[in-house]
Motif scaffolding. Structure first.
Motif, mmCIF file in Angstrom:
data_model
loop_
_atom_site.group_PDB
_atom_site.id
_atom_site.type_symbol
_atom_site.label_atom_id
_atom_site.label_comp_id
_atom_site.label_asym_id
_atom_site.label_seq_id
_atom_site.Cartn_x
_atom_site.Cartn_y
_atom_site.Cartn_z
ATOM 1 N N ASP A 202 0.891 -1.186 -0.066
ATOM 2 C CA ASP A 202 -0.021 0.158 -0.094
ATOM 3 C C ASP A 202 1.001 1.298 0.098
ATOM 4 O OD1 ASP A 202 -1.683 1.831 0.347
ATOM 5 O OD2 ASP A 202 -2.310 1.599 2.347
ATOM 6 N N CYS A 203 0.953 2.171 -0.983
ATOM 7 C CA CYS A 203 1.821 3.262 -1.016
ATOM 8 C C CYS A 203 0.959 4.358 -0.799
ATOM 9 C CB CYS A 203 2.235 3.282 -2.647
ATOM 10 S SG CYS A 203 3.273 1.943 -3.180
ATOM 11 N N GLY A 204 -0.066 4.084 -0.266
ATOM 12 C CA GLY A 204 -0.821 5.557 0.187
ATOM 13 C C GLY A 204 -0.529 6.209 1.561
ATOM 14 N N LEU A 205 -1.175 6.936 2.279
ATOM 15 C CA LEU A 205 -0.774 7.697 3.428
ATOM 16 C C LEU A 205 -0.796 6.831 4.426
ATOM 17 C CD1 LEU A 205 0.276 10.223 4.554
ATOM 18 C CD2 LEU A 205 -2.052 11.090 4.671
ATOM 19 N N ASN A 206 -0.047 6.060 5.140
ATOM 20 C CA ASN A 206 0.063 5.521 6.127
ATOM 21 C C ASN A 206 1.520 5.617 7.032
ATOM 22 O OD1 ASN A 206 1.965 3.387 5.272
ATOM 23 N ND2 ASN A 206 0.610 2.549 4.032
ATOM 24 N N ARG A 207 1.290 5.014 8.413
ATOM 25 C CA ARG A 207 2.452 5.551 9.249
ATOM 26 C C ARG A 207 3.525 4.764 8.588
ATOM 27 N NH1 ARG A 207 2.581 3.387 15.525
ATOM 28 N NH2 ARG A 207 2.362 1.415 14.232
ATOM 29 N N ARG A 208 3.684 3.707 7.967
ATOM 30 C CA ARG A 208 4.905 3.038 7.488
ATOM 31 C C ARG A 208 5.492 3.863 6.384
ATOM 32 N NH1 ARG A 208 6.139 -2.691 7.257
ATOM 33 N NH2 ARG A 208 8.035 -2.968 6.334
ATOM 34 N N ASN A 209 4.773 4.381 5.457
ATOM 35 C CA ASN A 209 5.245 5.014 4.440
ATOM 36 C C ASN A 209 5.766 6.544 4.722
ATOM 37 O OD1 ASN A 209 4.903 3.023 2.645
ATOM 38 N ND2 ASN A 209 2.646 3.918 1.983
ATOM 39 N N VAL A 210 4.869 6.971 5.819
ATOM 40 C CA VAL A 210 5.165 8.432 6.261
ATOM 41 C C VAL A 210 6.596 8.431 7.135
ATOM 42 C CG1 VAL A 210 4.839 10.039 8.064
ATOM 43 C CG2 VAL A 210 2.994 9.173 6.439
ATOM 44 N N LEU A 211 6.778 7.356 7.788
ATOM 45 C CA LEU A 211 8.345 7.302 8.357
ATOM 46 C C LEU A 211 9.252 6.822 7.369
ATOM 47 C CD1 LEU A 211 9.686 6.934 10.849
ATOM 48 C CD2 LEU A 211 9.349 4.418 11.215
ATOM 49 N N VAL A 315 2.786 17.503 -7.915
ATOM 50 C CA VAL A 315 1.770 16.643 -7.695
ATOM 51 C C VAL A 315 1.416 16.065 -8.883
ATOM 52 C CG1 VAL A 315 -0.597 16.268 -6.787
ATOM 53 C CG2 VAL A 315 0.766 18.003 -5.628
ATOM 54 N N TYR A 316 1.481 14.427 -8.990
ATOM 55 C CA TYR A 316 1.323 13.750 -9.999
ATOM 56 C C TYR A 316 -0.129 13.081 -10.106
ATOM 57 C CZ TYR A 316 6.338 14.128 -11.010
ATOM 58 O OH TYR A 316 7.559 14.795 -11.361
ATOM 59 N N GLU A 317 -0.349 12.648 -11.076
ATOM 60 C CA GLU A 317 -1.701 12.029 -11.021
ATOM 61 C C GLU A 317 -1.688 10.835 -10.355
ATOM 62 O OE1 GLU A 317 -4.758 10.299 -14.632
ATOM 63 O OE2 GLU A 317 -2.786 10.986 -15.189
ATOM 64 N N MET A 318 -2.775 10.365 -9.688
ATOM 65 C CA MET A 318 -2.787 9.101 -8.795
ATOM 66 C C MET A 318 -1.985 9.351 -7.563
ATOM 67 S SD MET A 318 -5.185 7.466 -9.989
ATOM 68 C CE MET A 318 -5.052 5.715 -9.337
ATOM 69 N N SER A 319 -1.514 10.573 -7.327
ATOM 70 C CA SER A 319 -0.503 10.607 -6.288
ATOM 71 C C SER A 319 -1.270 10.521 -4.958
ATOM 72 C CB SER A 319 0.007 12.160 -6.291
ATOM 73 O OG SER A 319 -0.830 13.052 -6.190
ATOM 74 N N SER A 320 -2.579 10.599 -4.862
ATOM 75 C CA SER A 320 -3.401 10.375 -3.698
ATOM 76 C C SER A 320 -3.362 9.102 -3.297
ATOM 77 C CB SER A 320 -4.818 10.657 -3.945
ATOM 78 O OG SER A 320 -5.519 10.220 -4.963
ATOM 79 N N ASN A 322 -0.574 7.095 -3.986
ATOM 80 C CA ASN A 322 1.062 6.792 -4.060
ATOM 81 C C ASN A 322 1.529 8.034 -3.322
ATOM 82 O OD1 ASN A 322 3.687 5.773 -4.282
ATOM 83 N ND2 ASN A 322 3.367 4.901 -6.070
ATOM 84 N N MET A 323 1.845 8.257 -2.142
ATOM 85 C CA MET A 323 2.706 9.327 -1.732
ATOM 86 C C MET A 323 4.044 9.544 -1.916
ATOM 87 S SD MET A 323 3.195 8.325 2.308
ATOM 88 C CE MET A 323 3.991 9.905 2.477
ATOM 89 N N PHE A 324 4.717 8.226 -2.736
ATOM 90 C CA PHE A 324 6.035 8.213 -3.311
ATOM 91 C C PHE A 324 6.148 9.103 -4.573
ATOM 92 C CE2 PHE A 324 6.193 4.190 -0.991
ATOM 93 C CZ PHE A 324 6.854 4.712 0.282
ATOM 94 N N LEU A 325 5.269 9.421 -5.012
ATOM 95 C CA LEU A 325 4.899 10.154 -6.321
ATOM 96 C C LEU A 325 4.986 11.800 -6.077
ATOM 97 C CD1 LEU A 325 2.590 8.186 -8.456
ATOM 98 C CD2 LEU A 325 4.967 8.108 -8.575
ATOM 99 N N ILE A 326 4.975 12.348 -4.922
ATOM 100 C CA ILE A 326 4.777 13.735 -4.559
ATOM 101 C C ILE A 326 6.261 14.012 -4.262
ATOM 102 C CG2 ILE A 326 3.759 15.388 -3.025
ATOM 103 C CD1 ILE A 326 1.495 13.329 -2.609
ATOM 104 N N ASP A 327 6.750 15.309 -4.959
ATOM 105 C CA ASP A 327 7.976 15.691 -4.641
ATOM 106 C C ASP A 327 8.309 16.361 -3.015
ATOM 107 O OD1 ASP A 327 8.165 17.346 -7.976
ATOM 108 O OD2 ASP A 327 8.557 15.317 -7.203
ATOM 109 N N ASP A 328 7.535 16.856 -2.559
ATOM 110 C CA ASP A 328 7.632 17.258 -1.289
ATOM 111 C C ASP A 328 7.683 16.016 -0.161
ATOM 112 O OD1 ASP A 328 7.446 19.835 -2.033
ATOM 113 O OD2 ASP A 328 5.356 20.497 -1.499
#
Length: 674
Positions: A202-211, A315-320, A322-328
């Protein structure tokens, strides 16, 4: 009953204030460490937690208190951690974020960071956006720390040895080590929650990906500016603290800096603080990712298929999804430093998948290499070159020409040639030229020709043009040594096009500035000499192109040499006789270059800070003229040698045709040329 509870909470707050005022720090400690006492006061902690923070912790945790009353500071520091367990979660988060961003010292930063550790663990996996905001405040603070200017301007090896003894860098490393101690429990909680690294993640916004994104951001600037792994390591005996111990370190005894070093150091291997922090961050990111190569595919997706919703904000298409697609959230320079640490720093775990093809790794990493080469800081450019050189070294087969369909090759070549030609750092220029050489040789012959021809047609740097022309000559020479038929890129129409359009070129005919193009012209003449003597059989088609080469290069070059030498010698006589020649445009250009050098060196004298060039004296003018004339004389000698070699080779070809004798060997030709 409710009124009694409020009264007891107020009494507890007054008790703690009085004990602090009376400096009864052991009594405060007993309140929270004695199981019996704490069982009585714990029900009231939630009611007074924010009052404890606002009335005691926030006013007391200052640099003045830390210096003037360390015991009070330490006691309130521990109290803040207790407060973090009971305070209202989200309002307290906002307070901590503000304090962390505004912290004035490592002592204040570490105090609030320890409280943030408790808050993040309380938050759990719910509301990952709040966790992201908290961790972003830590990154913001790190990026705002003051650093020496030379980190961004570039530093030499001697400065690199002394980096960690710089006070500002000591403070930076103290902040990084404190951060590592803070997120370690959170990392364990995340890994325990999902023991197995997901394959279809899951590449969305979750604790593992945030860390994960947080740790990747920490690998970027400013830590990336301290990349010193190319410098010999200083010896540090086991158990011995480093000479640049950051101060103050008011953490729990088990989290002291000394214990940190002992816990993090590899067995039998000595590391600097920078290397230890890089190793820790890289290893922890890999533990979170599972597959360390996973993000390479997303890099290509971001750079190659640019279907953006908001280009200005990255901000890229489908970035919501996949947070790894967002530059910031995932800056590419920081991600590039992760793969630099993994591969160049040899931190790739033994469990890394072996299924990835070297060509995929090379092409995917090229996007990150281009990003690093485009950064203004020389340390990041250096890391980009080393990452690229590593990726070239793992290739097992020649890169096919179809790879050049990727736009990243053009972007990469532009950035690499800019560094190679114009970087003020000589080691960078040398390494850049070496990497450019390896890059071209990594391709199959048709692709080598395509790259060389495009670079020779587009670049302006005379030194690089001459080098690339010589590289093409070497490739053809290697092919000539073989008895097999030559490839079409080393003979016939393509060979003729390369020579006439890219190598044997006089940019402005007779009016060309020969000194400006001296390197490429010298290489062109040497190339003519080589083919005139090494290809008597005309396998390349050189002799078919020679008449046009004589018309386009040799004849106008001979006239230009005679004209330029006469021009410079006449001007030298006028200077010797004290005559002015300010209307001479060519010479004025040469003298202006000398004036700029004198001005930049600080030898121009006073009264020259208004932008005007310093006055060039008679001796300086004569020095410039002597150098110019020497350069032209050297070029003319080479021109005469090339002309003589051509005449001799023409005669030998006629003789070989008449007598049907065999042509000389390559060794004989080389001896004759010498």
């Amino acid at each position: 009953m409710k009124m009694d509870t409020v009264t007891e909470a107020e009494n507890l707050l007054r008790l703690i204030k009085r004990m602090l005022l009376e400096r009864d720090y052991d009594g405060v400690k007993m309140l929270f460490q004695s199981p019996t006492v704490f069982a009585e006061i714990e029900p009231h902690m939630a009611a007074i937690a924010m009052e404890l923070y606002n009335e005691i912790c926030a006013p007391t945790l200052t640099d003045d208190t830390n210096v003037d009353d360390a015991p009070l500071f330490d006691c309130v520091n521990e109290l803040l951690k207790i407060v973090a367990r009971y305070a209202s979660l989200h309002p307290f988060m906002l307070e901590l974020m503000e304090k962390i961003e505004e912290s004035s010292s490592i002592a204040i930063f570490s105090a609030y960071l320890r409280a943030l550790q408790v808050v993040l663990l309380r938050q759990g996996s719910a509301k990952p956006q709040a966790i992201e905001w908290c961790l972003s405040s830590v990154v913001t603070r790190i990026r705002e720390l003051p650093l020496p200017d030379y980190l961004s301007e570039g530093y030499d090896e001697q400065q690199a040895h002394l980096l960690e003894q710089e006070q500002q860098i000591e403070q930076l490393m103290a902040h990084y080590i404190t951060i590592d101690l803070c997120y370690e429990p959170l990392l364990k909680a995340v890994l325990q929650q999902d023991a197995r690294a997901p394959i279809f993640r899951d590449c969305g916004l979750n604790r593992r990906n945030v860390l994960t994104c947080f740790l990747l951001q920490l690998l970027g600037k400013p830590l990336a500016l301290l990349e010193v792994s190319n410098v010999p390591k200083r010896l540090l005996q086991p158990g011995q603290a480093h000479t640049c111990t950051p101060s103050p370190w008011r953490l729990r005894p088990e989290l002291t800096q000394q214990n940190y070093l002992l816990a993090r150091a590899n067995a039998g291997k000595t590391q600097t603080y920078v290397q230890q922090v890089q190793h820790t961050l890289t290893s922890d990111i890999t533990r979170l990712l599972g597959d360390p190569y996973y993000l390479l595919g997303l890099v290509e997706q971001r750079a190659r298929w640019k279907r953006r919703l908001d280009a200005a904000n990255g901000v890229y298409e489908m970035s919501s999804h996949n947070m790894f697609l967002i530059d910031d959230k995932l800056p590419l320079p920081a991600l590039a430093m992760y793969y630099h640490a993994l591969l160049v720093g040899q931190l790739l775990p033994a469990t890394a998948p072996k299924i990835y093809a070297p060509l995929f790794l090379f092409e995917s990493s090229l996007y990150l290499v281009a990003v690093l080469l485009e950064q203004p800081e020389p340390p990041l450019q250096h890391c980009g070159l080393r990452l690229n050189d590593y990726m070239l070294s793992i290739l097992t087969e020649a890169v096919p020409q179809r790879s050049l369909d990727l736009e990243v090759h053009k972007r990469y070549c532009e950035a690499l040639c800019k560094i190679t030609g114009y970087s003020p750092q000589e080691p960078l220029r040398q390494l850049g030229l070496q990497v450019l050489h390896h890059y071209i040789l990594a391709f199959e012959d048709a692709a080598k020709y395509f790259i060389l021809k495009n670079l020779l047609e587009t670049l302006q740097h005379d030194g690089i043009l001459g080098y690339l022309a010589g590289m093409y000559k070497d490739l053809v020479a290697a092919a000539l040594e073989k008895k097999a038929p030559l490839s079409d890129v080393y003979s016939g129409i393509k060979f003729r096009s390369m020579l006439l359009r890219c190598v044997c070129v006089l940019p402005q005919d007779v009016k060309s500035d020969l000194l400006l193009h001296s390197v490429s012209l010298s290489n062109a003449l040497n190339i003519l000499r080589y083919f005139a003597m090494a290809d008597l059989e005309n396998r390349t088609g050189f002799w078919h192109a020679l008449p046009e080469i004589e018309e386009r290069l040799l004849q106008p070059l001979g006239k230009a040499l005679n004209f330029s030498l006469a021009h410079y010698k006449a001007y030298r006589e006028r200077v010797r006789n004290g005559q002015s020649a300010s209307d001479d445009e060519l010479m004025q250009k040469q003298l202006n270059m000398l004036a700029v050098n004198i001005s930049n060196s600080g030898m121009g004298g006073e009264g020259e800070g208004d932008g005007n060039l310093p006055d060039i004296g008679r001796e300086e003018k004569l020095e410039v003229l002597a150098g110019s004339i020497t350069g032209l004389e050297s070029l003319r000698v080479l021109y005469l040698l090339a002309s003589d070699n051509l005449e001799q080779s023409i005669a030998r070809r006629k003789q070989a045709t008449a007598t049907n004798t065999t042509t000389p060997t390559a060794m004989e030709l080389e001896l004759e040329q010498r």
